[in-house]
Write a protein that holds these residues in place. Structure first.
Motif, short mmCIF file in Angstrom:
data_model
loop_
_atom_site.label_atom_id
_atom_site.label_comp_id
_atom_site.label_asym_id
_atom_site.label_seq_id
_atom_site.Cartn_x
_atom_site.Cartn_y
_atom_site.Cartn_z
N ALA A 45 8.16 35.30 -8.59
CA ALA A 45 7.27 36.05 -7.69
C ALA A 45 7.41 35.47 -6.28
N GLU A 46 7.12 36.30 -5.29
CA GLU A 46 7.05 35.83 -3.90
C GLU A 46 5.58 35.63 -3.55
N PHE A 47 5.23 34.44 -3.10
CA PHE A 47 3.83 34.11 -2.84
C PHE A 47 3.41 34.38 -1.40
N PHE A 48 4.36 34.36 -0.49
CA PHE A 48 4.02 34.54 0.93
C PHE A 48 4.82 35.68 1.54
N ASP A 49 4.15 36.43 2.41
CA ASP A 49 4.81 37.50 3.15
C ASP A 49 5.55 36.88 4.33
N ARG A 50 6.83 36.81 4.23
CA ARG A 50 7.64 36.13 5.24
C ARG A 50 7.92 37.01 6.46
N ASN A 51 7.48 38.26 6.41
CA ASN A 51 7.64 39.15 7.57
C ASN A 51 6.39 39.18 8.45
N ALA A 52 5.30 38.60 7.94
CA ALA A 52 4.04 38.60 8.70
C ALA A 52 4.10 37.55 9.80
N ARG A 53 3.32 37.78 10.87
CA ARG A 53 3.29 36.83 11.99
C ARG A 53 2.66 35.51 11.57
N THR A 54 1.60 35.59 10.79
CA THR A 54 0.95 34.37 10.28
C THR A 54 1.21 34.26 8.79
N LEU A 55 1.06 33.06 8.26
CA LEU A 55 1.32 32.82 6.85
C LEU A 55 0.29 33.57 6.02
N THR A 56 0.76 34.57 5.27
CA THR A 56 -0.14 35.45 4.52
C THR A 56 0.29 35.53 3.06
N LEU A 57 -0.67 35.43 2.16
CA LEU A 57 -0.37 35.55 0.73
C LEU A 57 -0.06 37.00 0.38
N THR A 58 0.91 37.18 -0.50
CA THR A 58 1.16 38.51 -1.08
C THR A 58 0.13 38.76 -2.18
N GLY A 59 0.16 39.94 -2.78
CA GLY A 59 -0.72 40.22 -3.91
C GLY A 59 -0.49 39.24 -5.05
N GLU A 60 0.80 38.97 -5.34
CA GLU A 60 1.13 38.00 -6.39
C GLU A 60 0.65 36.60 -6.00
N GLY A 61 0.79 36.29 -4.70
CA GLY A 61 0.36 34.99 -4.20
C GLY A 61 -1.13 34.77 -4.35
N ARG A 62 -1.91 35.84 -4.10
CA ARG A 62 -3.38 35.73 -4.25
C ARG A 62 -3.77 35.48 -5.69
N ILE A 63 -3.09 36.16 -6.62
CA ILE A 63 -3.37 35.94 -8.05
C ILE A 63 -3.06 34.49 -8.42
N PHE A 64 -1.89 34.01 -7.98
CA PHE A 64 -1.50 32.64 -8.30
C PHE A 64 -2.48 31.64 -7.67
N TYR A 65 -2.93 31.94 -6.44
CA TYR A 65 -3.85 31.04 -5.73
C TYR A 65 -5.13 30.82 -6.53
N TRP A 66 -5.76 31.90 -7.03
CA TRP A 66 -7.02 31.74 -7.76
C TRP A 66 -6.83 30.97 -9.07
N TYR A 67 -5.71 31.21 -9.75
CA TYR A 67 -5.48 30.46 -10.98
C TYR A 67 -5.09 29.02 -10.69
N ALA A 68 -4.39 28.79 -9.58
CA ALA A 68 -4.04 27.41 -9.19
C ALA A 68 -5.30 26.60 -8.86
N LEU A 69 -6.28 27.26 -8.21
CA LEU A 69 -7.55 26.58 -7.93
C LEU A 69 -8.21 26.11 -9.22
N THR A 70 -8.21 26.98 -10.23
CA THR A 70 -8.81 26.62 -11.51
C THR A 70 -8.05 25.49 -12.17
N MET A 71 -6.70 25.54 -12.10
CA MET A 71 -5.89 24.46 -12.68
C MET A 71 -6.20 23.12 -12.01
#
Length: 297
Positions: A45-71
């Motif tokens: 999966a790609e976690f960050f949108d590399r075309n955005a001006r600022t570092l932005t999570l993709t949809g997949e990245g947001r899902i991974f982020y919430w589960y990573a917090l729990t881990m």
């Protein structure tokens, strides 16, 4: 033990920068990039949108982020559980918003500590926004909050529904009158600070009536309920608060509920914790204890 690359991913999300994350973790920026690429390859999966001006999570990245917090939170809890393995007591670290921490939890905690004298309880009282950040960082185990939060991002159970009312001084011009909510805007208001659940709810109610905060004649922001009630009792403004916060003052005649046409707002208090927590059963045991003590005043 949590994979160190997940620590890197979470630090990048918190800092919103590879460079700042590298500095915080005392590693090089290429190492940060390598860790992120490894995780993306591992999870396909790609976690960050590399075309955005600022570092932005993709949809997949947001899902991974919430589960990573729990881990991350579960990893900390495992160490604590092992440390406490030989100790007979439980330790609860939780947060409550000001309304709940000051007017709901004291009696419940008194009953709890009487019934479980060996347990240790730590309650942090802050606004909703601050508590959710501390929950994400694993600084508290759960929170009892008011106001808006992302219900898709957390596990939660309804704690209670509470009336949210407008009040004024006994000798205020609005005392004993029935008015529309628009008419209130011509009077000074005393409200909680931005970020508090009580403030969020007030702004949400205004929005329901197509009104905005900047339409109010004068707004004072105070972060303490006792101060707000004192100022309202002095006739220096009106406010919206939960009924339980002003119940005694209304009973004693110091404050009066303002009758508002076509108005009867109630709002939720919610018991919130991270999805997938290994201690969910313990949290829900405390939740059910609280529910057994929630009796109408």
């Amino acid at each position: 033990m949590l994979d160190f690359r997940i620590h890197t991913f979470l630090e990048v999300c918190r800092r919103k920068s590879y460079t700042k994350a590298a500095k915080a973790l005392h590693i090089t920026q290429p190492a940060v990039t390598q860790h992120i690429h490894y995780l993306e390859k591992e999870y396909q999966a790609e976690f960050f949108d590399r075309n955005a001006r600022t570092l932005t999570l993709t949809g997949e990245g947001r899902i991974f982020y919430w589960y990573a917090l729990t881990m991350e939170s579960n990893s900390r809890k495992i160490y604590k559980l092992l440390e406490q393995a030989e100790k007979p007591c439980r330790q609860l670290r939780f947060g409550a918003t000001l309304s709940i921490g000051e007017y709901v939890m004291p009696r419940i905690l008194g009953d709890y500590l009487e019934e479980f004298p060996g347990d240790k309880v730590s309650m942090l009282v802050e606004n909703t926004e601050s508590l959710l950040k501390k929950l994400d960082r694993g600084e508290i185990d759960f929170a009892v909050i008011e106001g808006k939060f992302r219900k898709d991002a957390y596990a939660y159970s309804l704690f209670s529904n509470e009336r949210y009312i407008a009040v004024c001084a006994e000798d205020h011009p609005l005392s004993g009158e029935k008015v529309s909510i628009d008419e209130l805007l011509g009077y000074p208001f005393i409200i909680r600070e931005k970020g508090s659940g009580t403030r969020d709810i007030f702004e949400a109610i205004l929005s329901e009536y197509s009104l905005k905060l900047d339409q109010i004649r004068k707004v004072s922001e105070i972060g303490d309920f006792q101060a707000i009630k004192y100022l309202v009792e002095r006739g220096l403004g009106i406010t919206f608060l939960y009924e339980m916060v002003v119940r005694n003052e209304i009973r004693e005649g110091k404050l009066k509920e303002i009758a508002i046409e076509n108005y009867g707002a109630t709002r939720e208090f919610n018991f919130v914790y991270l999805k997938g927590s290994i201690l969910e059963e313990d949290y829900m045991t405390f939740y059910h204890f609280c529910q057994s003590r929630m009796t109408p005043a």
